[in-house]
Every structure is written in C-alpha cells, then in structure tokens.
Design a protein around this motif. Structure first.
Motif, PDB file in Angstrom:
ATOM      1  N   ALA A 131      16.144  -3.650  20.008  1.00 47.41           N
ATOM      2  CA  ALA A 131      14.901  -4.424  20.080  1.00 47.41           C
ATOM      3  C   ALA A 131      14.606  -4.834  21.517  1.00 47.41           C
ATOM      4  O   ALA A 131      13.452  -4.754  21.974  1.00 47.41           O
ATOM      5  N   LEU A 132      15.618  -5.286  22.240  1.00 49.10           N
ATOM      6  CA  LEU A 132      15.420  -5.692  23.634  1.00 49.10           C
ATOM      7  C   LEU A 132      14.989  -4.510  24.488  1.00 49.10           C
ATOM      8  O   LEU A 132      14.090  -4.629  25.326  1.00 49.10           O
ATOM      9  N   ALA A 133      15.617  -3.357  24.291  1.00 52.54           N
ATOM     10  CA  ALA A 133      15.260  -2.175  25.066  1.00 52.54           C
ATOM     11  C   ALA A 133      13.799  -1.792  24.833  1.00 52.54           C
ATOM     12  O   ALA A 133      13.060  -1.489  25.787  1.00 52.54           O
ATOM     13  N   ILE A 134      13.376  -1.809  23.580  1.00 51.16           N
ATOM     14  CA  ILE A 134      11.987  -1.457  23.264  1.00 51.16           C
ATOM     15  C   ILE A 134      11.038  -2.500  23.840  1.00 51.16           C
ATOM     16  O   ILE A 134       9.994  -2.166  24.427  1.00 51.16           O
ATOM     17  N   ALA A 135      11.381  -3.784  23.703  1.00 50.41           N
ATOM     18  CA  ALA A 135      10.542  -4.843  24.271  1.00 50.41           C
ATOM     19  C   ALA A 135      10.444  -4.709  25.788  1.00 50.41           C
ATOM     20  O   ALA A 135       9.428  -5.074  26.386  1.00 50.41           O
ATOM     21  N   GLY A 136      11.502  -4.173  26.399  1.00 51.41           N
ATOM     22  CA  GLY A 136      11.499  -3.969  27.841  1.00 51.41           C
ATOM     23  C   GLY A 136      10.694  -2.769  28.281  1.00 51.41           C
ATOM     24  O   GLY A 136      10.639  -2.467  29.478  1.00 51.41           O
ATOM     25  N   GLY A 137      10.077  -2.071  27.336  1.00 52.51           N
ATOM     26  CA  GLY A 137       9.204  -0.970  27.676  1.00 52.51           C
ATOM     27  C   GLY A 137       9.810   0.405  27.523  1.00 52.51           C
ATOM     28  O   GLY A 137       9.213   1.401  27.932  1.00 52.51           O
ATOM     29  N   LEU A 183      24.757  -0.285  21.473  1.00 47.07           N
ATOM     30  CA  LEU A 183      23.391  -0.531  21.037  1.00 47.07           C
ATOM     31  C   LEU A 183      23.361  -0.867  19.548  1.00 47.07           C
ATOM     32  O   LEU A 183      23.505   0.001  18.693  1.00 47.07           O
ATOM     33  N   GLY A 184      23.206  -2.150  19.264  1.00 50.07           N
ATOM     34  CA  GLY A 184      23.015  -2.617  17.901  1.00 50.07           C
ATOM     35  C   GLY A 184      21.559  -2.987  17.703  1.00 50.07           C
ATOM     36  O   GLY A 184      20.698  -2.725  18.553  1.00 50.07           O
ATOM     37  N   PRO A 185      21.216  -3.615  16.581  1.00 48.64           N
ATOM     38  CA  PRO A 185      19.814  -3.955  16.303  1.00 48.64           C
ATOM     39  C   PRO A 185      19.157  -4.795  17.392  1.00 48.64           C
ATOM     40  O   PRO A 185      18.022  -4.506  17.806  1.00 48.64           O
ATOM     41  N   ALA A 204      21.340   3.508  17.286  1.00 50.38           N
ATOM     42  CA  ALA A 204      22.289   2.535  16.733  1.00 50.38           C
ATOM     43  C   ALA A 204      23.709   3.071  16.824  1.00 50.38           C
ATOM     44  O   ALA A 204      23.994   4.193  16.393  1.00 50.38           O
ATOM     45  N   GLY A 205      24.603   2.273  17.426  1.00 47.40           N
ATOM     46  CA  GLY A 205      25.999   2.656  17.552  1.00 47.40           C
ATOM     47  C   GLY A 205      26.335   3.389  18.833  1.00 47.40           C
ATOM     48  O   GLY A 205      27.510   3.501  19.179  1.00 47.40           O
ATOM     49  N   PHE A 206      25.330   3.896  19.552  1.00 44.14           N
ATOM     50  CA  PHE A 206      25.587   4.548  20.829  1.00 44.14           C
ATOM     51  C   PHE A 206      25.839   3.500  21.907  1.00 44.14           C
ATOM     52  O   PHE A 206      25.638   2.301  21.698  1.00 44.14           O
TER      53      PHE A 206
END
Length: 409
Positions: free
Chosen positions: A167-173, A161-163, A41-43
């Motif tokens: 979430a999108l990055a994690i959903a993208g694998g 990188l916010g919430p 978060a924040g990066f």
C-alpha cells in the motif's frame, strides 16, 4: 569447497552460526525484475524505494467541519462553499469566510484552521464556534508531506513486501516494484520405506510426508516449487531424480544424508559431479545436514526424520530462500520466553525443543523424538537449548523461536 563429495574428509560438525553463514554465502544470485505491486506479496525489495509524490500533496482536513481563518474565530463566518475529498474548493477563504470541509479534503487557500462540526452551530449560512475552538489552530489539519515527501526513501532494500508495504509503495506513486525473480526449488524425498501420499501403505512402509511438508514450507515464500518422489534407495534412482531438475536453483533432498548403508545422497552427488560445501552441523535434531553445489545449482540435503527435516528446513532452507529473494535479515530471531514447566539439562549439541507458547509462557512438548510428527504439528515454538545447558526450572527465561500458524514464520 572442501573437495568432491566422494572424497570429502570427515570433519567435526559445524556450529550452527558458522553453517548458516556458509550456506547464506552460497545463496543463488537471482536476477532483478520489476513486478506489479499487487503481485509482490512476500517478495523483498531489491532496491530502495523512493516516493514519486508527497502524501498528502497539500494540507488536508483530518475531520469533518469548517475551514476558516483562526483570526476570525469565534465568528460568525459566512459559508462560501464546500471542499470534499476529491473535489476541492476552487476559491480562496477571505477574512470572515468559511468553507464546509470533509475528512481528507484539501484545505482551501487562506484557511489555517478547521472547526469540528460538533463544536459549532450554523444559522443563516453562517457558522459560529459554540464549543472548544481548535488548539492549536491547525490541530485538525494534516500538513503537506505529513506521511512522506517526494524523493524521500519510503522503504529500504531488503524489506519484505506485505499488505502495508505494498500500500505504501503504491501510495508513493509506484506500480512496478524491483524484486528478485522467484527461485526454482525442487524437493526430493527418498527411501525404500516411503509410499506416495494416498497410496496403500504396508506395515513396513510410511507415507512420504517430508516432501509435502518441505514443499509447503518453501511455498510460504515466492518460489516455484516442484516435488519429486518418493525415490527408492538407489544411487541410480537418486541420480536420475537429480538429473531431471537441471534448471532448479535449489534442490532440497530429505533422507539419505547420514552415513548408513542406505544413505546414498552423498555418493549420488559424487556421481553427478557435485562439490561438497559442508556436511554435518552440531545441532539436535538435524546433525546430518549436507550442502553441495553442481554448477550454479545449490543442493541442500536434509535428514529423513520428520522433526529433523522440519528443524533444518526452518533453520537453513527458509533463511536461504529469504537471502536469495533479497531479505536484509534472512535469519530468524529469538524472543525471551518464560518456561511454563521445567526443562531437562542439555546434551552435547545445541537442541531445538518443540514447544507450545501462549504469548507469555513456553512449555516443551513431552515427546521430543525426531521421528514423531504429533508434537511437531502441535508446537508453535522452538526453544533453543545450548549444548551442556543446565536443568532449567519453570519461571526461567529461555531463547525461543516463535513459529506462525503455518509453522513457518
């Protein structure tokens, strides 16, 4: 570089845009690392991020109801099983058949339509349309890769990188994300009149508030922030403070950057062999801003008046941190805001007027003295008044920087 700090020639103050450009060109080059997405978060992304999977991987239902073939409607269709989220139907929907389906569940092979449960009735293990059939037939089906497809770019480099982005990055694998290392920031405030927060304060003294303010501003971003001070008005004391922070990527000083007898930041920087990048910017508040380098370490000298320290911190320190962290757009942008009260004509420098913005109108604070903290703390905006700007009546539209609840955004 313009030469050693000690011997730097006196030059006209730089325009804001030129000073910001020069500063950002000097931003520390931080190494790239891979950090757990939950800790990002924040990066800012150091590289573009591509999806490692498609979402959804197969067509899924957008509603609760029954999956069937559109050619079989209005039915009746025999219910042959169920598809729930995480538990797909194992077979194939044949002509005249239907499968009970939940929101988010995989649409079975053979089905091309989903009946809403409120638009049909069930009798004797059969379902029939009694309301409106879906139009078009696939209306309630989310197609495969609706959100994103495998190997497509889901976030460009430089994205903060916010919430939602995490979430999108994690959903993208992705579990580990490429980001820049946290910059090491040291904040030093100096002045004989300053006492540490909480210490007894005489009538000739002031609590040292700039250091905590600037540290709080920097801490709104991923940064390892260290506070030093308050430091007395002594070249030896300032040099000693600077020498305790050899590993800092950025040293931010507050006070002592002007030309008075007790403004000792420049001679102290000369003592440690720093080189001046530039000094003085044509803005108000904040003219005596100083930027120097000592090896790979960047030193940002801010004025001592609190409003000046805040404004220059906001216009220079924070964009510098964003650039070091990899932001694609490190400089803040203005919005057009309607003046809710008249504004006096401008002076010889670009000014940043502390103001309150209610989402539509912006009203300048009545007190604009750079030594005043109350209007700064009550402000949530900075009106940009160009040098020599004419008087502006209420109702005029002015460029405005909007600050967040923490005064930083």
């Amino acid at each position: 570089m313009e030469g050693r700090v000690r011997d730097a020639p006196r030059q006209p103050p730089l325009p804001l845009e030129e000073a910001q450009r020069r500063l950002l060109d000097l931003a520390p080059q931080l190494r790239m690392e891979h950090r757990a997405a939950e800790e990002c978060a924040g990066f800012y992304l150091a590289e573009p991020l591509k999806a490692q999977r498609s979402q959804p991987a197969r067509p899924v239902s957008a509603m609760d109801g029954y999956a069937c073939r559109a050619a079989d409607l209005p039915g009746p269709c025999r219910i042959v099983g169920e598809s729930a989220a995480g538990h797909p139907f194992a077979g194939r929907v044949a002509p005249g058949e239907a499968v009970r389906i939940s929101t988010g569940a995989v649409v079975p092979e053979g089905a091309d339509s989903v009946l809403l449960q409120e638009d049909c009735t069930c009798e004797a293990n059969h379902v029939r349309v009694t309301g409106e059939p879906p139009s078009p037939p696939h209306r309630h089906i989310r197609p495969a890769a609706m959100d994103f497809a495998s190997d497509s770019e889901i976030l460009p480099a430089g994205t903060r990188l916010g919430p939602a982005q995490i979430a999108l990055a994690i959903a993208g694998g992705h579990h580990l994300l490429p980001v820049r290392a946290m910059p090491r920031v040291t904040v030093i405030d100096s002045g004989d009149e300053l006492v540490a927060p909480g210490a007894a304060c005489g009538v000739h003294q002031l609590p040292a508030s700039n250091g905590p303010m600037l540290a709080a501003m920097a801490s709104a971003y991923p940064a390892a922030v260290t506070r030093v001070g308050p430091v007395p008005d002594s070249i030896d004391a300032i040099v000693a403070a600077l020498d305790t922070q050899p590993a800092a990527d950025l040293v931010v000083t507050s006070g002592g950057a002007s030309v008075g007898d007790h403004d000792l930041i420049r001679p102290a920087l000369a003592e440690i062999g720093a080189e001046l990048a530039f000094w003085r910017v044509a803005i108000k508040p904040g003219k005596p801003l100083l930027v120097a380098r000592r090896g790979k370490q960047l030193i940002l000298g801010l004025p001592g008046n609190p409003a000046s320290a805040f404004v220059t911190g906001w216009l220079f320190m924070l964009p510098l941190l964003r650039k070091a962290l990899g932001s694609a757009h490190p400089l803040p942008t203005t919005i057009p805001a309607t003046l809710g009260a008249p504004m006096a004509r401008g002076g010889s420098r670009m000014e940043f007027i502390r103001a309150r913005w209610d989402g539509e109108c912006v009203v300048p604070e009545s007190l604009q003295d750079s030594g005043a903290l109350s209007p700064l703390a009550h402000a949530n905006a900075l009106i940009v008044r160009k040098a020599g700007a004419p008087e502006r009546p209420a109702g005029d539209v002015v460029p405005t920087y909007v600050l967040g609840l923490d005064g930083v955004t």
